[in-house]
Design a protein around this motif. Sequence first.
Motif, PDB file in Angstrom:
ATOM      1  N   LEU A 191     -52.265  15.479 -96.631  1.00 33.94           N
ATOM      2  CA  LEU A 191     -52.270  14.024 -96.480  1.00 33.94           C
ATOM      3  C   LEU A 191     -51.204  13.471 -97.415  1.00 33.94           C
ATOM      4  O   LEU A 191     -51.043  13.961 -98.538  1.00 33.94           O
ATOM      5  CB  LEU A 191     -53.630  13.451 -96.870  1.00 33.94           C
ATOM      6  N   TYR A 192     -50.511  12.438 -96.954  1.00 31.35           N
ATOM      7  CA  TYR A 192     -49.418  11.852 -97.722  1.00 31.35           C
ATOM      8  C   TYR A 192     -49.610  10.346 -97.823  1.00 31.35           C
ATOM      9  O   TYR A 192     -49.955   9.699 -96.846  1.00 31.35           O
ATOM     10  CB  TYR A 192     -48.075  12.127 -97.040  1.00 31.35           C
ATOM     11  N   HIS A 193     -49.365   9.817 -99.030  1.00 25.99           N
ATOM     12  CA  HIS A 193     -49.376   8.365 -99.198  1.00 25.99           C
ATOM     13  C   HIS A 193     -48.525   8.004-100.413  1.00 25.99           C
ATOM     14  O   HIS A 193     -48.089   8.883-101.173  1.00 25.99           O
ATOM     15  CB  HIS A 193     -50.807   7.809 -99.319  1.00 25.99           C
ATOM     16  N   ILE A 194     -48.286   6.734-100.570  1.00 28.10           N
ATOM     17  CA  ILE A 194     -47.480   6.243-101.679  1.00 28.10           C
ATOM     18  C   ILE A 194     -48.401   5.558-102.686  1.00 28.10           C
ATOM     19  O   ILE A 194     -49.248   4.741-102.313  1.00 28.10           O
ATOM     20  CB  ILE A 194     -46.411   5.236-101.176  1.00 28.10           C
ATOM     21  N   LYS A 195     -48.238   5.913-103.949  1.00 23.67           N
ATOM     22  CA  LYS A 195     -49.006   5.289-105.024  1.00 23.67           C
ATOM     23  C   LYS A 195     -48.022   4.920-106.137  1.00 23.67           C
ATOM     24  O   LYS A 195     -47.320   5.811-106.655  1.00 23.67           O
ATOM     25  CB  LYS A 195     -50.089   6.247-105.544  1.00 23.67           C
ATOM     26  N   LYS A 196     -47.959   3.636-106.444  1.00 19.83           N
ATOM     27  CA  LYS A 196     -47.025   3.130-107.458  1.00 19.83           C
ATOM     28  C   LYS A 196     -45.596   3.581-107.168  1.00 19.83           C
ATOM     29  O   LYS A 196     -44.862   4.010-108.061  1.00 19.83           O
ATOM     30  CB  LYS A 196     -47.466   3.559-108.856  1.00 19.83           C
ATOM     31  N   GLY A 197     -45.236   3.537-105.892  1.00 22.34           N
ATOM     32  CA  GLY A 197     -43.877   3.874-105.485  1.00 22.34           C
ATOM     33  C   GLY A 197     -43.573   5.357-105.378  1.00 22.34           C
ATOM     34  O   GLY A 197     -42.479   5.739-104.982  1.00 22.34           O
ATOM     35  N   GLU A 198     -44.528   6.208-105.691  1.00 24.70           N
ATOM     36  CA  GLU A 198     -44.319   7.659-105.681  1.00 24.70           C
ATOM     37  C   GLU A 198     -45.103   8.318-104.548  1.00 24.70           C
ATOM     38  O   GLU A 198     -46.214   7.888-104.215  1.00 24.70           O
ATOM     39  CB  GLU A 198     -44.770   8.270-107.012  1.00 24.70           C
ATOM     40  N   LEU A 199     -44.527   9.372-104.004  1.00 19.24           N
ATOM     41  CA  LEU A 199     -45.204  10.151-102.963  1.00 19.24           C
ATOM     42  C   LEU A 199     -46.331  10.971-103.578  1.00 19.24           C
ATOM     43  O   LEU A 199     -46.142  11.659-104.582  1.00 19.24           O
ATOM     44  CB  LEU A 199     -44.215  11.094-102.277  1.00 19.24           C
ATOM     45  N   VAL A 200     -47.514  10.864-102.975  1.00 20.09           N
ATOM     46  CA  VAL A 200     -48.669  11.656-103.389  1.00 20.09           C
ATOM     47  C   VAL A 200     -49.049  12.565-102.218  1.00 20.09           C
ATOM     48  O   VAL A 200     -49.165  12.104-101.085  1.00 20.09           O
ATOM     49  CB  VAL A 200     -49.868  10.745-103.768  1.00 20.09           C
ATOM     50  N   VAL A 201     -49.203  13.842-102.504  1.00 20.67           N
ATOM     51  CA  VAL A 201     -49.596  14.819-101.489  1.00 20.67           C
ATOM     52  C   VAL A 201     -50.982  15.335-101.854  1.00 20.67           C
ATOM     53  O   VAL A 201     -51.228  15.740-102.993  1.00 20.67           O
ATOM     54  CB  VAL A 201     -48.593  16.002-101.426  1.00 20.67           C
ATOM     55  N   TRP A 202     -51.880  15.298-100.881  1.00 19.60           N
ATOM     56  CA  TRP A 202     -53.276  15.688-101.085  1.00 19.60           C
ATOM     57  C   TRP A 202     -53.588  16.760-100.052  1.00 19.60           C
ATOM     58  O   TRP A 202     -53.328  16.568 -98.855  1.00 19.60           O
ATOM     59  CB  TRP A 202     -54.130  14.450-100.873  1.00 19.60           C
ATOM     60  N   SER A 203     -54.154  17.855-100.460  1.00 18.02           N
ATOM     61  CA  SER A 203     -54.472  18.922 -99.504  1.00 18.02           C
ATOM     62  C   SER A 203     -55.636  18.503 -98.604  1.00 18.02           C
ATOM     63  O   SER A 203     -56.553  17.813 -99.048  1.00 18.02           O
ATOM     64  CB  SER A 203     -54.823  20.225-100.232  1.00 18.02           C
ATOM     65  N   GLY A 204     -55.579  18.933 -97.371  1.00 18.30           N
ATOM     66  CA  GLY A 204     -56.670  18.661 -96.433  1.00 18.30           C
ATOM     67  C   GLY A 204     -57.975  19.262 -96.916  1.00 18.30           C
ATOM     68  O   GLY A 204     -59.044  18.666 -96.750  1.00 18.30           O
ATOM     69  N   LYS A 205     -57.896  20.430 -97.533  1.00 17.02           N
ATOM     70  CA  LYS A 205     -59.113  21.074 -98.056  1.00 17.02           C
ATOM     71  C   LYS A 205     -59.724  20.233 -99.169  1.00 17.02           C
ATOM     72  O   LYS A 205     -60.944  20.082 -99.241  1.00 17.02           O
ATOM     73  CB  LYS A 205     -58.803  22.487 -98.530  1.00 17.02           C
ATOM     74  N   GLY A 206     -58.881  19.681-100.033  1.00 18.33           N
ATOM     75  CA  GLY A 206     -59.383  18.800-101.090  1.00 18.33           C
ATOM     76  C   GLY A 206     -60.038  17.559-100.517  1.00 18.33           C
ATOM     77  O   GLY A 206     -61.073  17.100-100.998  1.00 18.33           O
ATOM     78  N   TYR A 207     -59.437  17.027 -99.460  1.00 14.16           N
ATOM     79  CA  TYR A 207     -59.986  15.838 -98.799  1.00 14.16           C
ATOM     80  C   TYR A 207     -61.355  16.135 -98.197  1.00 14.16           C
ATOM     81  O   TYR A 207     -62.321  15.406 -98.437  1.00 14.16           O
ATOM     82  CB  TYR A 207     -59.011  15.369 -97.715  1.00 14.16           C
ATOM     83  N   THR A 208     -61.453  17.215 -97.418  1.00 19.50           N
ATOM     84  CA  THR A 208     -62.735  17.521 -96.763  1.00 19.50           C
ATOM     85  C   THR A 208     -63.799  17.925 -97.767  1.00 19.50           C
ATOM     86  O   THR A 208     -64.984  17.674 -97.547  1.00 19.50           O
ATOM     87  CB  THR A 208     -62.578  18.619 -95.687  1.00 19.50           C
ATOM     88  N   ASN A 209     -63.397  18.514 -98.891  1.00 18.01           N
ATOM     89  CA  ASN A 209     -64.381  18.879 -99.923  1.00 18.01           C
ATOM     90  C   ASN A 209     -65.019  17.651-100.556  1.00 18.01           C
ATOM     91  O   ASN A 209     -66.095  17.748-101.149  1.00 18.01           O
ATOM     92  CB  ASN A 209     -63.742  19.758-100.997  1.00 18.01           C
ATOM     93  N   ASN A 210     -64.370  16.483-100.448  1.00 19.03           N
ATOM     94  CA  ASN A 210     -64.936  15.241-100.990  1.00 19.03           C
ATOM     95  C   ASN A 210     -65.973  14.612-100.062  1.00 19.03           C
ATOM     96  O   ASN A 210     -66.644  13.662-100.455  1.00 19.03           O
ATOM     97  CB  ASN A 210     -63.827  14.221-101.266  1.00 19.03           C
ATOM     98  N   ILE A 211     -66.096  15.103 -98.844  1.00 16.32           N
ATOM     99  CA  ILE A 211     -67.077  14.557 -97.895  1.00 16.32           C
ATOM    100  C   ILE A 211     -68.410  15.258 -98.142  1.00 16.32           C
ATOM    101  O   ILE A 211     -68.524  16.468 -97.957  1.00 16.32           O
ATOM    102  CB  ILE A 211     -66.616  14.760 -96.432  1.00 16.32           C
ATOM    103  N   LYS A 212     -69.374  14.502 -98.574  1.00 16.52           N
ATOM    104  CA  LYS A 212     -70.696  15.061 -98.888  1.00 16.52           C
ATOM    105  C   LYS A 212     -71.575  15.044 -97.634  1.00 16.52           C
ATOM    106  O   LYS A 212     -71.755  13.988 -97.017  1.00 16.52           O
ATOM    107  CB  LYS A 212     -71.376  14.270-100.006  1.00 16.52           C
TER     108      LYS A 212
END
Length: 138
Positions: free
Chosen positions: A55-76
Amino acid sequence: MKKLMVMVILFIGLQQAQAQSDKASIRETLLNYIEGTANGEPDRVKDAFHEDLNLYHIKKGELVVWSGKGYTNNIKPGKKSNRIGKILSIDMENDAAMAKIEIKMPGIKRIYTDYLMLLKVKGKWKIIHKSFTYRTMK
């Protein structure tokens, strides 16, 4: 000549039927993502995502890359969240597609826009890339 015309008509009909079937499958993949995140169903989200998705997004003007596994692990599992998602558009050609979805999150007063890239991998549509942004709700 008549046989050729019949074959052309059948071929076109089959292509249109396959395209409709693919669009329905893409919709199902997108709904697995949208409903899975809203209803605390990480397995549905994992089914929608390709294992190598980031997953990709911009935070404070910088590119942030987040792994899909990290994202799905946050879903309880079983933990619903106040997310209202809808599919805005789907564009498809052959085995590649792009979708735009909107996720309203009233609790934090944000509306997210997700741009999703999909590919048909081994006969199944998978989200392979997600970039997103948000705006504040009024």
